[in-house]
Design a protein around this motif. Structure first.
Motif, short mmCIF file in Angstrom:
data_model
loop_
_atom_site.label_atom_id
_atom_site.label_comp_id
_atom_site.label_asym_id
_atom_site.label_seq_id
_atom_site.Cartn_x
_atom_site.Cartn_y
_atom_site.Cartn_z
N GLU A 360 2.65 4.97 -29.94
CA GLU A 360 4.09 4.74 -30.04
C GLU A 360 4.74 5.27 -28.76
N ALA A 361 5.83 4.61 -28.36
CA ALA A 361 6.51 5.01 -27.12
C ALA A 361 6.96 6.47 -27.16
N GLU A 362 7.25 6.93 -28.40
CA GLU A 362 7.72 8.32 -28.55
C GLU A 362 6.62 9.32 -28.21
N ASP A 363 5.37 8.85 -28.23
CA ASP A 363 4.25 9.75 -28.00
C ASP A 363 3.75 9.73 -26.56
N ILE A 364 4.43 9.01 -25.66
CA ILE A 364 4.04 8.99 -24.25
C ILE A 364 4.09 10.42 -23.73
N PRO A 365 2.98 10.88 -23.12
CA PRO A 365 2.90 12.31 -22.81
C PRO A 365 3.68 12.74 -21.55
N PHE A 366 4.17 11.80 -20.76
CA PHE A 366 4.91 12.23 -19.58
C PHE A 366 6.38 11.85 -19.69
N GLY A 367 7.18 12.44 -18.85
CA GLY A 367 8.62 12.21 -18.92
C GLY A 367 9.10 11.24 -17.86
N GLY A 368 10.40 10.99 -17.87
CA GLY A 368 11.01 10.07 -16.93
C GLY A 368 10.91 10.57 -15.49
N LYS A 369 10.84 11.89 -15.35
CA LYS A 369 10.75 12.46 -14.01
C LYS A 369 9.45 12.02 -13.33
N ALA A 370 8.37 12.06 -14.08
CA ALA A 370 7.07 11.64 -13.54
C ALA A 370 7.07 10.16 -13.19
N LEU A 371 7.72 9.38 -14.05
CA LEU A 371 7.79 7.95 -13.79
C LEU A 371 8.59 7.69 -12.50
N PRO A 402 2.15 12.52 -11.04
CA PRO A 402 1.55 11.48 -10.18
C PRO A 402 1.11 12.02 -8.82
N LYS A 403 1.89 12.92 -8.24
CA LYS A 403 1.53 13.46 -6.91
C LYS A 403 0.19 14.16 -6.96
N LYS A 409 -7.30 12.57 -6.33
CA LYS A 409 -8.19 11.41 -6.27
C LYS A 409 -8.20 10.77 -4.89
N GLY A 410 -7.46 11.32 -3.96
CA GLY A 410 -7.41 10.77 -2.61
C GLY A 410 -6.92 9.34 -2.60
N LEU A 411 -5.91 9.08 -3.39
CA LEU A 411 -5.42 7.71 -3.54
C LEU A 411 -4.28 7.37 -2.59
N ALA A 412 -3.87 8.38 -1.77
CA ALA A 412 -2.70 8.15 -0.93
C ALA A 412 -2.95 6.96 -0.01
N GLN A 413 -1.92 6.21 0.22
CA GLN A 413 -2.01 4.98 1.00
C GLN A 413 -2.26 5.30 2.48
N ILE A 414 -3.07 4.47 3.12
CA ILE A 414 -3.29 4.67 4.56
C ILE A 414 -2.25 3.84 5.29
N SER A 415 -1.38 4.51 6.03
CA SER A 415 -0.38 3.79 6.80
C SER A 415 -0.60 3.99 8.30
N ASP A 416 -1.59 4.83 8.60
CA ASP A 416 -1.90 5.12 10.01
C ASP A 416 -2.43 3.85 10.68
N GLU A 417 -1.70 3.38 11.69
CA GLU A 417 -2.03 2.09 12.30
C GLU A 417 -3.41 2.10 12.94
N GLY A 418 -3.74 3.22 13.58
CA GLY A 418 -5.04 3.33 14.23
C GLY A 418 -6.18 3.19 13.23
N ALA A 419 -6.03 3.91 12.10
CA ALA A 419 -7.08 3.88 11.09
C ALA A 419 -7.23 2.49 10.50
N ILE A 420 -6.09 1.84 10.25
CA ILE A 420 -6.14 0.50 9.67
C ILE A 420 -6.76 -0.49 10.67
N MET A 421 -6.40 -0.32 11.97
CA MET A 421 -6.94 -1.20 12.99
C MET A 421 -8.46 -1.11 13.03
#
Lengths: 478, 94, 479
Positions: A360-371, A402-403, A409-421
């Motif tokens: 049920e939506a009422e049982d979602i374990p995180f709050g709006g702040k996390a979203l 989420p942070k 999990k090392g999920l942060a996005q790679i935005s470094d242009e050199g690394a992507i290149m």
């Protein structure tokens, strides 16, 4: 011939009071059998009921939220019948003088808003539960549920389709949840309904003969039972037969209903005023007090979401109907997230998880702040939308924000242009064919190569950067 | 009013009493005389409001506060048949 | 010297306080007397010797420690077997509850325990309190101690006989239509039905909820006031229990009745009443006059409809109250029940006696669709008229004097054949329950065969102290 379906519903909702209606045993769900029982709720000789005031409060609140007149005087009556789950062999209910009468709720239909009349709302006690062991020639009785407070909401025969019936049930559920009188958890059986269906040739004024269908334990089942009953009755009429007034029992696994009792076998409940309880007088002050305590109702909330947040009506309707979702919505928006984005997440990925896990939506374990945090990470480019969809289930399964999840999990996005290149060069060297296609002027190849780069980065590369750098690298090869 | 054997049978069914033919006959006669005696009330014309409650009280309520329940063993101590912390009855038809 | 067991509670209290006798000695004497008498009288369904002796020892410890003891501490009491006593068999004199041991106690019994009264046993009664002779008990026939060929009255026949035969110093009974007062009258003891709601019904196994009331059966009026003081009071567990401060019942016992206005309704002295009984009531009236009270002739015309109203309302409520005996949770379950229907049918048919079945059938009838308005609702309306009848008379009188029963104790079997004849014997008492009023029966003379006659004093709602005052005056100076 074309037929019109006429539907009336009787909805039973368990009230979320702390104790039962006539004794001080705890009102809760689950646990060991016969552990929340006392002389009163198992009907020991000599035990007497005493009414829980909160039950009356909740009943009045439900009535007010559905625009009912609240009776200034009402009483409780005994409904007499024998069944092993009914300990006193009578149910204390209300017969001719219910707590609330003459209300309505509004539902959204294809033709716009429609008022569905509420005939009455009364308070009563629930029965115990019969348990059936597989293959056994006996049944077991557990009285934990006996004496749990219920309100019965009876609608006028104003509904004309299974869809309207569903909308009505949703409206009842969201209203009861919003005013905090019932958690309406279908899985725990705290909302149940009986379905009354009749059909009549389109244009005919008189109602057809109706049947009553019991044991309808979910909204889904209600819609199915109505469709089944509509089709069954139409088939009888088409074959030149007549529909019998009867009580039927819905079997959801079979998707059929069966006759429980005919009109002749109808119970004679021998209602009479319950002499063990005193009458209830509700004065203006009591009523006004409760009226003032009512929170914003879902219909009001929906209007506000459309007006203040510019949400589409559809989104606003779904969010406002759910106490859990609307709470998350408002919290997340309060943290600065864009309303429509929050709504998309709530009605998209989050609702999908709820459906899959029967949560049920009422049982979602995180709050709006996390979203809001999750959304802001997408918008700042820290993670992609694809990664966010991997973070979300983690948010359901752990109490991490989420942070933390992204970091651990090392999920942060790679935005470094050199690394992507570097990744791009690797991909291009392994996909000569595609590169040649591009050179030959086939722009489609870019799409394929983008996908390959994303895959090589395990989804972490910033798509915007990939787009810019990939084209740059390809142009350089030309 | 006259009460018939058929009505006696209907009442017995409603009351969950299995009556022998002899009992039915006896009860038909007895109910007949009790009702003849009670029929006196029907001759009484009155517009009085019915008395539904023996005391004058109203709004007798209890606070919504949990108190301890009995233990399952106390709940089940008088059960003619019990198993698995439950009362046992012949299988109910589902 | 008077035997211990024949003394009143207030006499025994003085002896206990003065340490002339110990509670244990008293209880032993009581149990010994029960042992001697019971074979002949059969007042009890269960005698609770062990727990009685234990309780008596506790009382003696309190006395030895110099503690102040309550007026009923150490006093042997019989409890009617429809009053729930935790851990002690409570059968309602029915096969249906032949083995039922309640896991909780009635409020009135709890209050007596709180006063350290010593329960010596559970008294016989008509099954589920339905009857006027105690002949409807599943277990035994209690004899009238004044003449063992006669019934003790009912339904609290065991309680009244126990007190009359000195098998208990006092008793608790229950009164739905005269079930305390009529046996008290037949056995020559004092019995009182308090105002409806004065004593909690919690734990009293219901016969007719809107009429039932627990009350004392005692050897004299003072004991009656003492016991009523002990058992009355607001109980949160009974929604019909009244929220009133307990009147000073003992303080009302001045022995005087000067200036009191005593109503004498002519309908209660009709030819249907035995001449000896009528004589007794008239001589009680004369006694009141001689003590300075004023006798006011009055009329209660609705008496004519009281019995019908009573039987319809009480049977309707009983049919519902007794539906819970289905063999599932407690009590008797018939053998060999293959399915639910046979479980209910066989259990109820084998578990209930004749009279109980008759009332269930009648009650089911008056509540059933098509008959409700003509019978049940009509009875509720007549109930209003009966209440108004009394209210009107109580505008001018303090209490009403009537016979308790139109006759004295009858021989066994004399009225068993015809239920209506048995019902007619309740004519003087039922309207008091219908109106929820207090009423007391006290012995006043005997008939030609030496059988006790009871006179009834009826008070207005919550006029319990008034009738105790009037009764005490008559007991002291009325001869």
């Amino acid at each position: 011939m074309k037929y019109e379906t006429v539907i009336g519903l009787e909805v039973h909702a368990e009230l979320s009071t702390k104790t039962k209606i006539y004794c001080s045993c705890e009102n809760s769900f689950g646990g060991d059998t016969n552990t929340r029982c006392c002389p009163v709720c198992i009907g020991l000789p000599g035990a007497l009921p005493v009414l829980n005031k909160t039950v009356v409060d909740y009943g009045i609140k439900a009535g007010l939220s559905m625009h009912c007149d609240i009776a200034s005087y009402c009483k409780q009556d005994r409904k007499n019948y024998f069944y092993p789950d009914l300990p006193k062999a009578y149910q204390i209910s209300q017969f001719d003088l219910p707590l609330c009468e003459h209300g309505f709720v509004e539902i959204d239909t294809d033709e716009g808003m429609k008022k569905i009349g509420i005939t009455r709302i009364h308070i009563e006690e629930d029965a115990g539960k019969l348990l059936h062991a597989e293959g056994a020639n006996f049944s077991l009785v557990d009285y934990n549920r006996g004496g749990v407070p219920l309100i019965e909401i009876v609608s006028e025969p104003d509904l004309r389709s299974p869809e309207e019936a569903l909308a009505f049930l949703e409206a009842i559920k969201s209203t009861l949840q919003a005013i905090g009188v019932s958690d309406c958890k279908m899985q725990e059986g705290s909302l149940r309904c009986d379905v009354n269906v009749s059909v009549r040739p389109e244009g005919q004024k008189e109602f057809g003969v109706r049947s009553e269908c019991k044991n309808v334990n979910s909204f889904h089942a209600a819609a199915r039972a109505i469709r089944y009953e509509r089709d069954r009755q139409i088939a009888i009429l088409e074959a030149g037969g007549t529909v019998e007034q009867e009580t039927r029992r819905w079997d959801d696994t079979k998707g059929e209903s069966f006759v429980m009792r005919t009109k002749e076998e109808a119970h004679d409940y021998r209602y009479f005023p319950e002499p063990d309880l005193m009458p209830i007088f509700v004065d203006e002050a009591w009523k006004e007090n409760l009226r003032n305590s009512l929170p914003e109702l879902p219909s009001e909330k929906k209007k506000r979401y459309v007006e203040n947040y510019d949400l589409p009506k559809y989104d606003a309707g779904l969010l406002s109907a759910s106490l859990g979702l609307s709470k998350l919505f408002e919290e997340a928006v309060g943290e600065g997230a864009k309303p429509k984005t929050v709504s998309n997440w709530l009605l998209g990925e989050i609702s999908k998880i709820l459906n899959e896990t029967l949560m049920e939506a009422e049982d979602i374990p995180f709050g709006g702040k996390a979203l809001a945090e999750l959304i802001s990470m997408i918008e700042s480019g820290t993670i992609s939308g694809t990664i966010a969809k991997q973070v979300l289930p983690e948010m359901f399964n752990s109490d991490k924000n989420p942070k933390q999840i992204v970091e651990e999990k090392g999920l942060a996005q790679i935005s470094d242009e050199g690394a992507i290149m570097e990744i791009i060069h690797g991909v291009l060297s392994q996909n000569e064919a595609a590169v040649n296609d591009f050179k030959a002027g086939k722009d489609k190849a870019i799409g394929f190569l983008t996908g390959q780069v994303m895959r090589a980065s395990k989804g972490k590369a910033n798509p915007g950067v990939i787009q810019a750098k990939l084209r740059e690298a390809l142009e350089a090869l030309k | 009013m006259a009460i018939t054997m058929k009505e006696i049978e209907h009442l017995a069914k409603l009351s969950r009493l299995a009556l022998s033919n002899e009992e039915k006959e006896r009860l038909t006669g007895e109910m007949q005389s009790i009702l003849a005696f009670a029929d006196k009330l029907s001759s009484l014309e009155t517009e009085a409001d019915p008395t539904m409650f023996a005391a004058d009280g109203k709004n007798v309520f209890r606070k919504d506060e949990v108190k301890p329940s009995l233990s399952p063993s106390e709940i089940l101590q008088n059960a003619p048949q019990a198993d698995m912390e439950c009362f046992v009855v012949p299988k109910t038809v589902e | 010297m008077k035997a211990l067991v024949s003394m009143t509670a207030h006499e025994l209290h003085d002896k206990l306080v003065n340490r002339e006798v110990s509670a244990l000695e008293l209880t032993r004497a009581q149990l010994a007397h029960i042992e001697e008498t019971e074979a002949e009288i059969e007042s009890y369904i269960t005698v609770t010797s062990a727990s009685a002796l234990k309780k008596a020892e506790e009382v003696d410890k309190k006395i030895a420690a110099g503690e102040e003891i309550s007026p009923l501490a150490g006093i042997p009491v019989a409890i009617k077997d429809n009053i729930s006593t935790k851990g002690v068999l409570t059968t309602c004199a029915s096969k249906m509850l032949y083995n039922y041991v309640p896991p909780y106690s009635a409020d009135a019994y709890e209050r007596l325990l709180g006063q350290d009264a010593v329960m010596v046993g559970k008294a016989n009664m008509d099954e589920f309190a339905m009857g006027s002779s105690t002949e409807n008990s599943y277990f035994k026939k209690t004899k009238n101690p004044r003449n063992t060929a006669c019934v003790p009255g009912g339904s609290s026949g065991g309680s009244a006989a126990a007190v009359a035969a000195d098998e208990a110093v006092f008793a608790l009974g229950s009164d739905t239509g005269g079930s305390i007062r009529q046996p008290a009258s037949f056995c020559g003891v004092v019995g009182m039905k308090p105002t409806y709601g004065l004593v909690s019904r919690y734990g009293l196994i219901a016969f007719a909820s809107s009429l039932d009331q627990i009350g004392p059966i005692t050897k004299d009026v003072r004991d009656c006031a003492t016991v009523l003081s002990a058992i009355c009071g607001k109980d949160e567990k009974d929604s019909t229990s009244l929220h009133v401060s307990t009147p000073d019942f003992l303080g009302a016992l001045t022995g005087e009745c000067k200036g009191m206005r005593v109503g004498l309704p002519k309908e209660y002295l009709s030819d249907a009443v035995d001449p000896a009984v009528r004589e007794a009531v008239l001589s009680a009236a004369k006694a009141y006059e001689s003590m300075g009270a004023e006798i006011v002739e009055c009329s209660l015309p609705m008496l004519d409809y009281a019995l019908e109203t009573y039987y319809l309302i009480s049977s309707a409520e009983a049919s519902s109250n007794l539906a819970r005996y289905d063999g599932v949770r407690y009590g008797f379950r018939a053998e060999g029940c293959e399915d639910l229907d046979s479980l209910f049918l066989k259990t109820r048919s084998e578990g209930f006696g004749k009279e109980v079945k008759r009332r269930i059938m009648l009650g089911t009838f008056v509540l059933s669709s098509g008959y409700y308005d003509a019978y049940y609702k009509k009875a509720q309306k007549t109930r209003t008229l009966i209440c108004q009848d009394f209210a009107r008379v109580f505008e001018t009188v303090d209490c009403i004097l009537t016979p308790t029963s139109p006759c004295t104790a009858w021989k066994f079997g004399a009225k068993s054949a015809d239920p209506v004849q048995m019902y007619l014997a309740d004519i003087c008492t039922v309207s008091i329950n219908i109106a929820g009023l207090p009423a007391l029966s006290m012995p006043y003379g005997t008939d030609g065969e030496g059988l006790p006659i009871g006179v009834q004093l009826i008070g207005p709602r919550l006029g319990d102290a008034k009738i105790l005052k009037a009764a005490y005056a008559l007991e002291k100076g009325g001869r």
